[in-house]
Motif scaffolding. Structure first.
Motif, short mmCIF file in Angstrom:
data_model
loop_
_atom_site.label_atom_id
_atom_site.label_comp_id
_atom_site.label_asym_id
_atom_site.label_seq_id
_atom_site.Cartn_x
_atom_site.Cartn_y
_atom_site.Cartn_z
N TYR A 1 -6.93 -6.32 2.82
CA TYR A 1 -6.60 -4.90 2.66
C TYR A 1 -7.84 -4.02 2.90
CZ TYR A 1 -4.19 -0.76 0.85
OH TYR A 1 -3.61 0.48 0.72
N ASP B 1 -1.18 6.27 8.66
CA ASP B 1 -0.36 5.08 8.94
C ASP B 1 -0.53 3.98 7.90
OD1 ASP B 1 0.40 6.40 11.23
OD2 ASP B 1 -1.09 5.38 12.50
N GLN B 2 -1.37 4.20 6.90
CA GLN B 2 -1.67 3.14 5.94
C GLN B 2 -0.53 2.93 4.93
OE1 GLN B 2 -5.41 4.00 4.02
NE2 GLN B 2 -6.56 3.90 5.96
N ASP B 3 -0.21 1.67 4.65
CA ASP B 3 0.68 1.31 3.54
C ASP B 3 -0.15 1.23 2.28
OD1 ASP B 3 2.90 1.12 5.11
OD2 ASP B 3 2.83 -1.05 5.35
N ASN B 4 0.50 1.51 1.12
CA ASN B 4 -0.20 1.24 -0.13
C ASN B 4 -0.28 -0.27 -0.34
OD1 ASN B 4 2.27 0.35 -1.27
ND2 ASN B 4 2.74 2.41 -1.98
N SER C 1 3.10 -2.30 -0.79
CA SER C 1 3.86 -2.53 0.45
C SER C 1 3.12 -3.49 1.36
CB SER C 1 4.10 -1.21 1.18
OG SER C 1 4.82 -0.32 0.36
N PHE C 2 1.82 -3.30 1.45
CA PHE C 2 0.98 -4.14 2.30
C PHE C 2 1.11 -5.62 1.92
CE2 PHE C 2 -3.07 -6.43 2.40
CZ PHE C 2 -3.38 -6.42 3.75
N THR D 1 2.18 -1.99 -8.54
CA THR D 1 1.26 -2.77 -7.70
C THR D 1 0.66 -3.91 -8.52
OG1 THR D 1 0.72 -0.72 -6.54
CG2 THR D 1 -0.71 -2.60 -6.15
#
Length: 919
Positions: A78, A89-92, A95-96, A482
């Motif tokens: 990450y 465009d970044q996922d948290n 989600s990542f 998360t």
């Protein structure tokens, strides 16, 4: 039986190899223990122990990289991802982590099989471009981002691996690739090293490269464990890999292939058992072990191999008492211990940062076996009182302050459990660690009784310490959701390791732990399709055809791996017990494995096949009977003196045992929180509202204007009574709001019907509302006072004729208040229960001289208002249209006969309370 390890050592000894100076490389650490134990059986003189390492340890040493956990890999990846990806465009991280695990797995496979990285990533990107909209002249923003992701894979991979190598850490594939890069240096640095590789089967390209290089340089020997039967059969999957190595490795063009054995055709006792369900398999394994222990106390050459490792606990609980020594190779998954459910409930409660909590979640935590003892006073938990208060007051959603008020003097514990985590991972970790210490303080009081719980708690403390470390090192755990995802990842890999003597007693292991080891007796569980072998699965972003193109393993190779392990387990064994689950299952199927069918078709061994069913003793279930002793008879007299109500008599008709439980034993129904308005609450609200509306007009004729005025009061009275019965339950939303509106609609419709009736010229005079009655009746043969009681919803005069009315919020049809044979009144409560009830009311009020005959009695059904007043009727037959609806003395006398017969039966000491079979 000569084991594979013994044969290898014997061969080396016969070649005058100095065992002490050899380095043995094995597929697993466990095999090393058995190797070390076997050395004294071959080498009789005293020697120094050789170096024994696993292949993972060897490659890690070769690459100079240390392996790290999958969870930490995600954090490292990450860090690279957010550096290379535009912010928009970044996922948290949450989600990542869901897709990144697959990417890392694919990176791992690409490196293990030494695939040229640039080539394959460009290939994957081109495939996506072809598959997705490349023919469109103008691509949407979504399509552009999607294709940009695939174009960035090589960049992600390069920066990710560079970062890991810089920190001297890596995942397995990267370690293998770096080991290949360093093998020449290793060879030059260790010219006198002698490595012995033994027991390997499915090697990845990196392993093949390293071993072949060492073999060519004379630094290594390799010993395969393959059977002639499988090796020479070109279509047998068990020999797939070794056939390829023999054919394709340059080393074997000039050197011997060690070695091919011929143990499999030897006589074996193979038993196959079809057993329903997993627990059935565990119990039958216990039976097999019972048989073995009855003939031999030595189980050191017996192994239970679990195809499905979830069977571990059931099998441990099914072991016969005679087994006094046991070694368990696999660990107990931490997510299967009771304490795991506590932390899962806490995460679920706090996941959205809410400050009000659903009562079921609260009760689930408070009643948990690790929490309930924290609320003890004088060795008595106060949880029951707290739960009862929540239920009685219909507290569907609770706040921290409410919980503290309910739980005095335990405010501190309530604060630890329910103070909001504020959607912060840091707050969550701090509160959980405080809770762990609180539980530890309690368990430490009587440590000897809670050793296992303390062991569980210690492992969870380690887990949350690791989460705290990761949180302090990587600033990506922003929310409790998360944190929960990362917690679940860590939890799924954590195990509680068993302590035991590895070489003594019965061995319990998973399929992979059995590599290189041999046993006389083998018991293999869960030999089903979908488990052994595991079948097709596609946890990868790399398409099947690309895997074929680059010689990456597919389900075909994975099936061959399982085939080898299965057959290797049984090739030297003398007694083999194979169990499979016969019950169809949505996930795993109920089909026996192809391996069993293959054994049967080979025709090499005689196989006995049995279907095992649980021992079920069929017994005639007798209906419950309660004899009437003096205490019961005295209690019946008390009830008679207080008064039999119509509902209690109907309860007896329905099932005498229910009457016994509720009236004799005074067992009430369990009081639960009414999360949604219950039917009885709706009924009570409607009855009480009608009571409020009509009571002021008792003794008066009502008019359509009066009833119209009543309609204006419905809203306030219904709200009042809902609050009275539903306590603090919320009626402003969801199903409760619907029921609230239904109550108002029922009442509106009823009053509209009343207005229409009055406007047609009918006269209605209210004689009584909620009229209570209690009359004495004399029953021949009974020498104690007997009373009948009853509360009648409404008594009125309709055009001069008295009516006794019972309100029903459920649906009632006309045929449910009609009687043909009087005897049926006390035998069939479903058909005649309502007739019995209204006749009871009529009889009681007439005996109490509150009404005169003739009169009518019946039901108004709020779900059948269109039918109006449903009058009781006596008919001569089912087809009789000349129904008698007026209740006369004859009707009441006929009813009285049946009523007294029923009361005599209840009071008769020689008639037991006998349970009825209720359909």
């Amino acid at each position: 039986m000569r084991t594979f390890i013994h044969e290898v050592l014997n061969s080396l000894h016969s070649k005058n190899e100095n065992i002490s100076k050899l380095t043995f490389v094995l597929p697993s650490k466990r095999a090393g223990v058995f190797l070390k134990n076997e050395i004294p059986n071959v080498i009789k003189e005293t020697i120094f122990s050789p170096e024994i390492i696993s292949i993972e340890e060897f490659t890690s040493d070769l690459s100079q990289l240390k392996p790290i956990s999958n969870t930490e890999l995600l954090f490292e990846f990450y860090s690279v991802y957010i550096k290379l990806t535009p912010v928009a465009d970044q996922d948290n991280f949450e989600s990542f982590s869901k897709w990144a695990q697959l990417i890392v797995q694919d990176f791992n496979e690409i490196d293990r099989y030494l695939i040229p990285q640039k080539e394959i990533f460009n290939y994957l990107s081109a495939i996506q471009d072809i598959n997705h909209w490349s023919l469109q002249k103008e691509k949407t923003e979504f399509v552009k981002k999607y294709l940009a992701f695939w174009n960035k894979l090589l960049e992600y991979y390069t920066h990710f691996t560079d970062r890991l190598i810089e920190n001297n850490i890596g995942y397995q594939g990267l370690i293998y690739r770096e080991a290949v890069n360093n093998v020449e240096t290793y060879i030059q640095s260790n010219p006198d090293k002698k490595l012995i590789f033994l027991g390997f089967n499915a090697l990845n390209t990196a392993e093949e490269t390293i071993i072949q290089e060492l073999l060519q340089k004379g630094l290594a020997q390799i010993y395969w464990d393959i059977e002639k039967t499988f090796f020479e059969n070109t279509i047998h999957d068990a020999g797939l890999f070794t056939r390829n190595y023999k054919e394709n490795w340059t080393y074997f063009k000039k050197n011997s292939f060690n070695w091919i054995s011929n143990n499999y055709p030897e006589e074996k006792n193979i038993s196959v058992y079809g057993v329903p369900k997993n627990i059935g398999q565990a119990k039958h394994i216990g039976s097999i072990l019972n048989t073995i222990t009855s003939t031999s106390n030595n189980l050191s050459k017996t192994a239970i191999v679990l195809g499905d490792e979830n069977l571990l606990l059931p099998i441990l609980n099914s072991l016969p008492p005679a087994i006094d020594a046991l070694n368990i190779t696999m660990g107990l998954p931490l997510n299967s211990v009771p304490m795991a459910s506590l932390f899962e409930k806490l995460f679920y409660l706090h996941k959205d940062g809410n400050k009000t909590y659903y009562y079921k979640d609260v009760i689930g935590i408070l009643t948990h076996q690790n929490i309930s003892p924290l609320f003890e006073i004088n060795n008595r938990s106060q949880i029951t009182e707290i739960v009862e208060t929540i239920q009685k007051n219909n507290l569907v959603y609770l706040t921290l302050d409410q919980l503290k008020e309910l739980s005095k003097p335990f405010g501190n514990i309530i604060d630890i459990l329910f103070r909001s985590w504020e959607n912060s991972a840091e707050t969550a970790l701090k509160q959980v660690q405080v809770l762990i210490l609180k539980i530890k303080d309690y368990l430490d009081i009587e440590k000897t009784q809670h050793l296992l719980s303390l062991e569980y708690l210690y492992k969870f403390n380690e887990l949350f310490n690791e989460l705290t470390r990761l949180h302090s090192k990587y600033p990506y755990l922003k929310s409790t959701n998360t944190l929960f995802e990362v917690y679940k990842n860590l939890l799924s890999t954590e195990t509680l390791d068993f302590k035991g003597e590895p070489l003594k007693g019965l061995q319990v292991m998973g399929m992979l732990e059995s590599r290189v080891l041999d046993f006389d007796t083998v018991i293999i569980s869960s030999v089903n399709e979908g488990i052994l072998p595991s079948g097709k699965s596609n946890n990868s972003f790399i398409p099947f055809d690309v895997k074929l193109q680059y010689h990456l393993p597919t389900y075909k190779e994975k099936d061959a791996v399982y085939s080898y392990h299965f057959y290797r387990l049984i090739q030297r064994a003398k007694n083999i017990h194979i169990l499979y689950n016969t019950e169809a299952d949505i996930l795993n199927g109920g089909e026996k494995s192809r391996f069993i069918t293959q054994l049967e078709l080979e025709g090499i061994h005689k196989i006995s096949h049995k279907m095992v069913l649980p021992n079920i003793s069929l017994s005639n279930t007798e209906l419950n009977q309660i004899k009437k002793n003096d205490k019961i008879l005295n209690r019946i007299k008390e009830i008679a003196d207080k008064g039999f109500s119509p509902s209690s008599l109907i309860n007896y008709i329905r099932n005498p045992i229910d009457f016994y439980n509720q009236k004799i034993l005074k067992i009430g129904e369990f009081d639960e929180v009414e999360e949604t308005v219950a039917a009885n609450t709706l009924g009570n609200v409607i009855h009480n509202t009608l009571d409020d509306l009509y009571t002021p007009y008792i003794g008066e004729f009502i008019t359509s204007e009066i009833v119209s005025d009543m309609k204006t009061l419905i809203d306030s009275r219904v709200s009042h009574h809902f609050k009275e019965f539903f306590k603090e339950g919320d009626i402003t939303k969801g199903k409760n709001l619907i029921v609230f509106e239904i109550a108002k609609r029922y009442l509106n419709n009823f009053l509209e019907m009343e207005i229409a009736d009055l406007k047609q010229g009918n006269e209605i005079k209210i004689l009584g509302i909620e009229s209570e009655n209690r009359v004495s009746i004399k029953v021949e043969g009974l020498d104690f006072p007997i009373y009948l009681t009853g509360k009648v919803d409404r008594v009125d005069q309709y055009n001069g004729l008295t009516r006794i009315i019972d309100y029903k919020t459920g649906k009632v049809e006309q045929n449910q208040v009609e009687v043909i044979d009087w005897e049926d009144l006390t035998t069939d409560y479903k058909k005649y229960g309502k007739s019995f009830q209204v006749l009871c009311y009529a009889y009681t009020m007439f005996q109490d001289e509150k009404v005169s005959l003739p009169l009518e009695a019946g039901v108004i059904s709020f779900k059948n208002l269109s039918s109006g007043f449903l009058k009781f009727a006596k008919k001569e037959s089912a087809y009789d249209r000349n129904k008698i609806t007026l209740i006369s003395e004859d009707i009441l006398e006929s009813f009285e006969i049946e009523l007294k017969k029923l009361i005599v039966e209840i009071c008769n000491p020689n008639v037991n309370f006998i349970e009825k079979e209720i359909e």
